[in-house]
Design an enzyme around this catalytic site. Sequence first.
Site, PDB file in Angstrom:
ATOM      1  N   TYR A  39       0.836  -1.197   0.000  1.00 45.69           N
ATOM      2  CA  TYR A  39       0.000   0.000   0.000  1.00 45.69           C
ATOM      3  C   TYR A  39       0.869   1.245   0.000  1.00 45.69           C
ATOM      4  O   TYR A  39       1.696   1.439   0.896  1.00 45.69           O
ATOM      5  CB  TYR A  39      -0.932   0.030   1.216  1.00 45.69           C
ATOM      6  CG  TYR A  39      -1.832   1.240   1.167  1.00 45.69           C
ATOM      7  CD1 TYR A  39      -2.900   1.292   0.267  1.00 45.69           C
ATOM      8  CD2 TYR A  39      -1.594   2.353   1.967  1.00 45.69           C
ATOM      9  CE1 TYR A  39      -3.696   2.413   0.179  1.00 45.69           C
ATOM     10  CE2 TYR A  39      -2.398   3.479   1.882  1.00 45.69           C
ATOM     11  CZ  TYR A  39      -3.450   3.512   0.984  1.00 45.69           C
ATOM     12  OH  TYR A  39      -4.234   4.619   0.873  1.00 45.69           O
ATOM     13  N   ASN A  87      -3.087   6.184   6.968  1.00 45.87           N
ATOM     14  CA  ASN A  87      -3.768   6.896   8.037  1.00 45.87           C
ATOM     15  C   ASN A  87      -4.457   5.901   8.979  1.00 45.87           C
ATOM     16  O   ASN A  87      -4.301   4.684   8.855  1.00 45.87           O
ATOM     17  CB  ASN A  87      -4.755   7.919   7.468  1.00 45.87           C
ATOM     18  CG  ASN A  87      -5.807   7.263   6.583  1.00 45.87           C
ATOM     19  OD1 ASN A  87      -6.082   6.066   6.690  1.00 45.87           O
ATOM     20  ND2 ASN A  87      -6.412   8.038   5.708  1.00 45.87           N
ATOM     21  N   SER A 104       2.250   9.282  11.088  1.00 43.24           N
ATOM     22  CA  SER A 104       3.688   9.439  11.314  1.00 43.24           C
ATOM     23  C   SER A 104       3.983  10.203  12.594  1.00 43.24           C
ATOM     24  O   SER A 104       3.186  11.031  13.046  1.00 43.24           O
ATOM     25  CB  SER A 104       4.319  10.159  10.122  1.00 43.24           C
ATOM     26  OG  SER A 104       5.724  10.111  10.207  1.00 43.24           O
ATOM     27  N   GLN A 149       8.023  15.744  10.228  1.00 46.45           N
ATOM     28  CA  GLN A 149       7.018  14.700  10.431  1.00 46.45           C
ATOM     29  C   GLN A 149       5.626  15.297  10.570  1.00 46.45           C
ATOM     30  O   GLN A 149       4.639  14.698  10.127  1.00 46.45           O
ATOM     31  CB  GLN A 149       7.360  13.890  11.688  1.00 46.45           C
ATOM     32  CG  GLN A 149       8.626  13.070  11.554  1.00 46.45           C
ATOM     33  CD  GLN A 149       8.626  12.176  10.325  1.00 46.45           C
ATOM     34  OE1 GLN A 149       7.713  11.384  10.121  1.00 46.45           O
ATOM     35  NE2 GLN A 149       9.649  12.302   9.495  1.00 46.45           N
ATOM     36  N   HIS A 209       3.092  15.577   7.584  1.00 48.32           N
ATOM     37  CA  HIS A 209       2.450  14.424   6.957  1.00 48.32           C
ATOM     38  C   HIS A 209       0.933  14.504   7.027  1.00 48.32           C
ATOM     39  O   HIS A 209       0.245  14.052   6.109  1.00 48.32           O
ATOM     40  CB  HIS A 209       2.925  13.121   7.618  1.00 48.32           C
ATOM     41  CG  HIS A 209       4.200  12.595   7.044  1.00 48.32           C
ATOM     42  ND1 HIS A 209       4.290  12.129   5.754  1.00 48.32           N
ATOM     43  CD2 HIS A 209       5.435  12.460   7.581  1.00 48.32           C
ATOM     44  CE1 HIS A 209       5.532  11.724   5.521  1.00 48.32           C
ATOM     45  NE2 HIS A 209       6.242  11.917   6.600  1.00 48.32           N
ATOM     46  N   GLU A 214       8.049   6.058  16.496  1.00 50.82           N
ATOM     47  CA  GLU A 214       8.346   5.529  15.158  1.00 50.82           C
ATOM     48  C   GLU A 214       9.753   5.958  14.744  1.00 50.82           C
ATOM     49  O   GLU A 214      10.571   5.137  14.339  1.00 50.82           O
ATOM     50  CB  GLU A 214       7.309   6.077  14.166  1.00 50.82           C
ATOM     51  CG  GLU A 214       7.577   5.681  12.723  1.00 50.82           C
ATOM     52  CD  GLU A 214       6.701   6.431  11.735  1.00 50.82           C
ATOM     53  OE1 GLU A 214       6.586   5.967  10.586  1.00 50.82           O
ATOM     54  OE2 GLU A 214       6.134   7.498  12.096  1.00 50.82           O
ATOM     55  N   HIS A 215      10.016   7.249  14.823  1.00 53.40           N
ATOM     56  CA  HIS A 215      11.342   7.801  14.526  1.00 53.40           C
ATOM     57  C   HIS A 215      11.911   8.410  15.809  1.00 53.40           C
ATOM     58  O   HIS A 215      11.227   9.190  16.472  1.00 53.40           O
ATOM     59  CB  HIS A 215      11.270   8.902  13.469  1.00 53.40           C
ATOM     60  CG  HIS A 215      10.611   8.498  12.188  1.00 53.40           C
ATOM     61  ND1 HIS A 215       9.274   8.741  11.935  1.00 53.40           N
ATOM     62  CD2 HIS A 215      11.104   7.885  11.083  1.00 53.40           C
ATOM     63  CE1 HIS A 215       8.976   8.284  10.724  1.00 53.40           C
ATOM     64  NE2 HIS A 215      10.060   7.767  10.188  1.00 53.40           N
ATOM     65  N   ASP A 267      13.840   8.438   5.567  1.00 56.25           N
ATOM     66  CA  ASP A 267      12.559   8.411   4.861  1.00 56.25           C
ATOM     67  C   ASP A 267      12.738   8.126   3.374  1.00 56.25           C
ATOM     68  O   ASP A 267      11.862   7.523   2.746  1.00 56.25           O
ATOM     69  CB  ASP A 267      11.845   9.764   5.012  1.00 56.25           C
ATOM     70  CG  ASP A 267      11.154   9.912   6.349  1.00 56.25           C
ATOM     71  OD1 ASP A 267      10.991   8.901   7.060  1.00 56.25           O
ATOM     72  OD2 ASP A 267      10.762  11.051   6.690  1.00 56.25           O
ATOM     73  N   GLU A 310       0.811 -35.711  29.394  1.00 54.64           N
ATOM     74  CA  GLU A 310      -0.289 -35.001  28.743  1.00 54.64           C
ATOM     75  C   GLU A 310      -1.448 -35.927  28.373  1.00 54.64           C
ATOM     76  O   GLU A 310      -2.430 -35.496  27.762  1.00 54.64           O
ATOM     77  CB  GLU A 310       0.228 -34.268  27.504  1.00 54.64           C
ATOM     78  CG  GLU A 310       1.247 -33.181  27.852  1.00 54.64           C
ATOM     79  CD  GLU A 310       1.634 -32.306  26.671  1.00 54.64           C
ATOM     80  OE1 GLU A 310       1.185 -32.597  25.539  1.00 54.64           O
ATOM     81  OE2 GLU A 310       2.370 -31.329  26.882  1.00 54.64           O
ATOM     82  N   HIS A 357       0.072 -40.027  20.563  1.00 57.51           N
ATOM     83  CA  HIS A 357       1.406 -39.452  20.422  1.00 57.51           C
ATOM     84  C   HIS A 357       2.457 -40.455  20.896  1.00 57.51           C
ATOM     85  O   HIS A 357       3.471 -40.702  20.229  1.00 57.51           O
ATOM     86  CB  HIS A 357       1.520 -38.165  21.259  1.00 57.51           C
ATOM     87  CG  HIS A 357       0.872 -36.968  20.641  1.00 57.51           C
ATOM     88  ND1 HIS A 357      -0.472 -36.889  20.399  1.00 57.51           N
ATOM     89  CD2 HIS A 357       1.408 -35.773  20.219  1.00 57.51           C
ATOM     90  CE1 HIS A 357      -0.753 -35.712  19.862  1.00 57.51           C
ATOM     91  NE2 HIS A 357       0.371 -35.019  19.748  1.00 57.51           N
TER      92      HIS A 357
END
Length: 453
Positions: A141, A226, A253, A275, A278, A344-345, A378, A432, A437
């Site tokens: 995207y 967004n 952002s 930033q 944005h 984020e940054h 970026d 178990e 098994h």
Amino acid sequence: MDSSQEYRCPVYSSSSIDAEKRAQLLERPVKSSKDILALVSPILQSVREGGDDGLRSCVVKFDRCVPAEDASFPLTLQAPFSDELAKIDPKVKEAIDVAYKNIKAFHGAQMERESEPIRVETMPGVVCQRFARPIGSVGLYIPGGTAVLPSTALMLGVPAQVAGCKNITLATPPRPDGSISPEIIYIAQLVGAKTVVKAGGAHAIAAMAYGTKSVPKADKLYGPGNQFVTAAKMMVAMDSGAKCAIDVPAGPSEVLIIADKTADPVLVASDLLGQQEHGLDSQSVLVTIDCADSYVEAVNAAVEQQAQALPRAEILRKSLSQSFILQTRSVEEAFEFSNDYAPEHLLLYLKDAAKTVELVENAGSVFVGPWSPVACGDYASGTNHTLPTVGYAKQYSGVSTSSFLKHFTSQELSSDGLKNLGPYVEILADVEQLGAHKASVSLRLDKIKREDL
């Protein structure tokens, strides 16, 4: 009120805020998940049930693409893409080519670590291995609501190409005339994409997650966006009918800057604004260390001066009020807040900044020193800019080459290996109460003993 005051960040001091206010500052200026999910759900349903018709109606309504009203308007472009559609300014082409080279070099180095399987003999005769394989079909995207972002096409397309994904689909909002940015088409050519979808928002996510007649179904979705795009990604990931994974919750952002008195206020302001521009739901935070009020005022003055001269000044005017400056007294206090915020940054604008990286626990990507602006990451330094936001850096990593790979393991036991390991497996199966098994091991051990294997 003087309109210039709107181009300023509110200021707080760690010494004067209580625990409740500190917790509020750690929150992001986003709508509640419940509200967003309620808006996104009918969009997903429209595309899931209506296919191309549902997608077309959303492209007209949400992307405001009038040409899409015509049923003959193609919702996708298919490779090979026309050179005419990818015609761009030579200087832009050179910049994209440099970015492509750097991003490919860094992500290619990551692939080298994945190319050979891990092989461990855990005990005599028991060999375990781990293999990496590319995800077959990926949906990338590329946002385009308030700005065209060819950089995101690079950040997602290059690692997909390096990983060896066979089917790469890009989705990005069309322009009002129904066309796609030529920079996006050029990058689609570079990374070997097969399809470009002319759609943005939650409906683009739905089209790639569920597939339509014209949009290939993706096994995994990638990319920032967004709040609506992020919610759509998380909803399809939870839908067992979609059978579609996602990369990271990469929403609005954000940047957090830790600065001491050695930091140039003008440059700090430029990173805050970088930033913030944005969108209205972006956030920029400055955490100062032992800086006087006059320093903070110098930063805000620079923010004000720079913001009013920028082309996206109106967005900045509306959004700066939800950003802030926090004054702290020590390095430890600053990093404690940053790690709780999990940005984020993260930009470290400090004396001997490289030595402080070890204090970072939670961040999507770190920018070290005064000559490492977030903009370089970026666009073109080589690292990936698709990163976890709204605090998800506490749990998630940013997109990398491994994001486009899935891993499987194998185990191979010799008869001696089963004789060594089998008795322990039988004991655990008894604990178990899983008799079948145990029997699958016991029958083999009996055969080995009976036939002297």
